[in-house]
Design a protein around this motif. Structure first.
Motif, short mmCIF file in Angstrom:
data_model
loop_
_atom_site.label_atom_id
_atom_site.label_comp_id
_atom_site.label_asym_id
_atom_site.label_seq_id
_atom_site.Cartn_x
_atom_site.Cartn_y
_atom_site.Cartn_z
N ASP A 121 0.84 -1.03 -0.03
CA ASP A 121 -0.06 0.04 0.04
C ASP A 121 0.95 1.17 -0.10
OD1 ASP A 121 1.05 0.33 2.58
OD2 ASP A 121 -0.82 -0.65 3.44
N GLU A 122 0.29 2.38 0.00
CA GLU A 122 1.31 3.54 -0.03
C GLU A 122 2.07 3.71 1.32
OE1 GLU A 122 -1.13 7.17 -1.04
OE2 GLU A 122 -2.88 5.90 -1.46
N GLU A 123 1.99 2.80 2.26
CA GLU A 123 2.92 3.01 3.53
C GLU A 123 4.09 2.02 3.22
OE1 GLU A 123 2.94 1.87 8.11
OE2 GLU A 123 1.05 2.64 7.12
N ASP A 144 7.38 7.27 -5.38
CA ASP A 144 6.42 8.39 -5.75
C ASP A 144 5.35 7.75 -6.89
OD1 ASP A 144 7.46 9.82 -4.16
OD2 ASP A 144 8.46 11.43 -5.47
N LYS A 147 3.31 4.81 -5.79
CA LYS A 147 2.21 5.40 -4.91
C LYS A 147 0.82 5.99 -5.58
CE LYS A 147 4.82 6.72 -0.50
NZ LYS A 147 5.20 7.99 -0.13
N ASN A 148 1.26 6.56 -6.82
CA ASN A 148 0.23 6.87 -7.69
C ASN A 148 -0.44 5.88 -8.25
OD1 ASN A 148 0.77 9.76 -7.51
ND2 ASN A 148 2.48 9.89 -9.01
N LEU A 150 -0.82 2.72 -7.21
CA LEU A 150 -1.35 2.09 -5.88
C LEU A 150 -2.84 2.98 -5.66
CD1 LEU A 150 1.51 1.11 -3.50
CD2 LEU A 150 0.13 -0.28 -4.99
N LYS A 151 -2.63 4.15 -5.61
CA LYS A 151 -4.03 5.00 -5.56
C LYS A 151 -5.05 4.67 -6.60
CE LYS A 151 -1.61 9.22 -3.39
NZ LYS A 151 -1.17 10.58 -3.49
N GLU A 152 -4.41 4.45 -7.88
CA GLU A 152 -5.46 4.36 -8.96
C GLU A 152 -6.21 2.87 -8.81
OE1 GLU A 152 -6.48 5.89 -11.71
OE2 GLU A 152 -5.68 7.50 -10.75
N ASP A 153 -5.05 1.64 -8.78
CA ASP A 153 -5.61 0.56 -8.54
C ASP A 153 -4.40 -0.33 -8.07
OD1 ASP A 153 -6.55 -2.30 -8.69
OD2 ASP A 153 -7.09 -1.97 -10.91
N ILE A 154 -4.56 -0.87 -6.71
CA ILE A 154 -3.78 -1.75 -6.36
C ILE A 154 -3.16 -3.01 -7.07
CG2 ILE A 154 -5.06 -3.19 -4.71
CD1 ILE A 154 -3.14 -2.95 -2.52
N GLU A 357 1.52 11.21 9.41
CA GLU A 357 0.04 11.60 8.93
C GLU A 357 -0.88 11.99 10.18
OE1 GLU A 357 -3.20 11.93 6.22
OE2 GLU A 357 -0.99 11.42 5.87
#
Length: 409
Positions: A121-123, A144, A147-148, A150-154, A357
């Protein structure tokens, strides 16, 4: 030491990571193909001819569509297969049964291995610690870009992972249930361990003879936690640390971040304050003439520490990511590090600052003051944290990591 020379030495240290975690079964034939590419297709076909009914082929290869290849200028990828291409080839030659593992940053210097049952995941993508040669020109930061994605589709990670470790066979085989593997490569040799998530448990073992002593220290820490009546998910057996795997449960950092985003600020603060009170009670506040700062020759004035409460049992890596919050109770795991006579406020300070965060959603200075942590304490804690990190960190490996970031910024 010249950077590229240091990088080659690091490669030698890490070269066995890619295979030493894999559980070879007795009475099973294994054929390993390393650095596999299109020019090696004949080797794969020869291996299939030699493979018995119970045998498996382990393919270690870079991915033509790996994110590294779009982050480095002039990367040579013509001879590499993509995921779709290698699967087509495996089907054609009868290797229809397989399991994909995804080593990062690559098969050569592996720091972490993901699987379809445990994608990043992003972490956790931050475990992808990349190393390049000095002459390489980095166009984008790998993590970077990941992460982009993974945001769209893991699930896209399966296509764009840098490398593949493929376990394949002509016949169906039993899954070993390994979901995730990581290595503590940035540490000194005597502290390096491997972590494997398998089935319902997480296993930690030494990576070399030198780090066996560290596993024994963790065993001692587990005994102390139990003595202090602190809930721990860890136990040990035969020089192996075994933890109950809390799949689909959130660590305390995620619990608190979620509450802050929902506007439950006071509830989040109450959870932290209750934790602070519980640790004071269980880790034994003491009076001491000498403390951890004296041990590490950190200069300070009496005024700097007069507000601090020193504890006998200093588990200084009780960060929020190492705690589960279940039914109103705190459950700790992964407590590798221990120092006597350390301020309880230092432990709380690290919990907070190592969760960016969480900090982002709070007035940090004001929140720290609620635990009686002043600006003078913070200055001292920053020095102490650096000293503790330096004790465990491999200077040479860390310098290589820092240098490459400096070269490409």
């Amino acid at each position: 030491m010249e950077y590229n020379q240091g990088l080659e030495l690091l490669k030698q240290q890490l070269k066995d990571n890619i295979i030493n975690w894999y559980p070879m079964e007795d009475n099973t034939q294994y054929i390993i193909l390393k650095e596999f590419s299109k020019k090696d297709e004949y080797k794969l076909k020869e291996a299939v001819e030699k493979l018995n009914d119970n045998g498996r082929i382990l393919i270690l290869m870079d991915n033509r569509l790996g994110i590294k290849n779009v982050c480095i200028k002039d990367c040579q990828i013509e001879e590499l297969y993509s995921r779709k291409e290698i699967e087509k080839l495996l089907n054609q030659i009868g290797l229809r049964y397989r399991k994909f593992y995804y080593p990062l940053p690559n098969c050569e210097m592996t720091n972490v291995i993901f699987t379809d049952n445990h994608l990043p995941d992003e972490e956790t993508i931050s475990r992808n610690i990349s190393f390049y040669k000095v002459e390489d020109v980095e166009l984008n930061k790998e993590n970077d870009v990941y992460k982009n994605i993974l945001k769209e589709d893991i699930s896209l990670f399966k296509i764009f992972a840098n490398s593949f470790f493929i376990e394949c066979s002509k016949n169906e085989f039993q899954d070993n249930n390994i979901e995730f593997v990581s290595f503590s490569n940035m540490r000194k040799e005597e502290y390096r361990i491997k972590t494997i998530i398998k089935g319902d448990y997480v296993y930690k073992q030494s990576l070399n003879e030198k780090s066996i002593a560290h596993i024994k220290n963790i065993e001692r820490n587990i005994d102390i936690l139990n003595k202090c009546n602190i809930n721990t998910l860890d136990r040990y057996e035969n020089l192996k640390i075994i933890s109950a795997y809390q799949k689909n449960k959130d660590t305390l950092d995620k619990v608190l971040i979620k509450k802050l985003k929902q506007g439950d600020v006071e509830e989040a603060k109450a959870i932290m304050k209750n934790l602070y009170i519980e640790l004071q009670q269980k880790l034994e506040v003491i009076e001491t003439d000498k403390n951890v700062c004296d041990k590490y020759d950190i200069q300070y004035e009496a005024e700097d520490i007069k507000n601090l409460k020193f504890i006998k049992y200093g588990f200084w890596d009780m960060i929020l990511q190492n705690i589960f919050y279940i039914d109103g109770k705190y459950f700790f795991y992964d407590q590798e590090w221990f120092e006597e006579n350390i301020p309880i406020e230092f432990i709380i300070y690290r919990m907070i600052i190592y969760c960016p965060e969480f900090v982002k959603n709070l007035n940090l200075k004001k929140f720290l003051m609620e635990f009686n942590i002043t600006d003078k304490n913070i200055s001292l804690f920053q020095i102490l944290d650096n000293k503790l990190q330096e004790k465990t960190r491999s200077d040479s490996n860390w310098k290589i990591h820092i240098q490459i970031n400096n070269f490409n910024n």
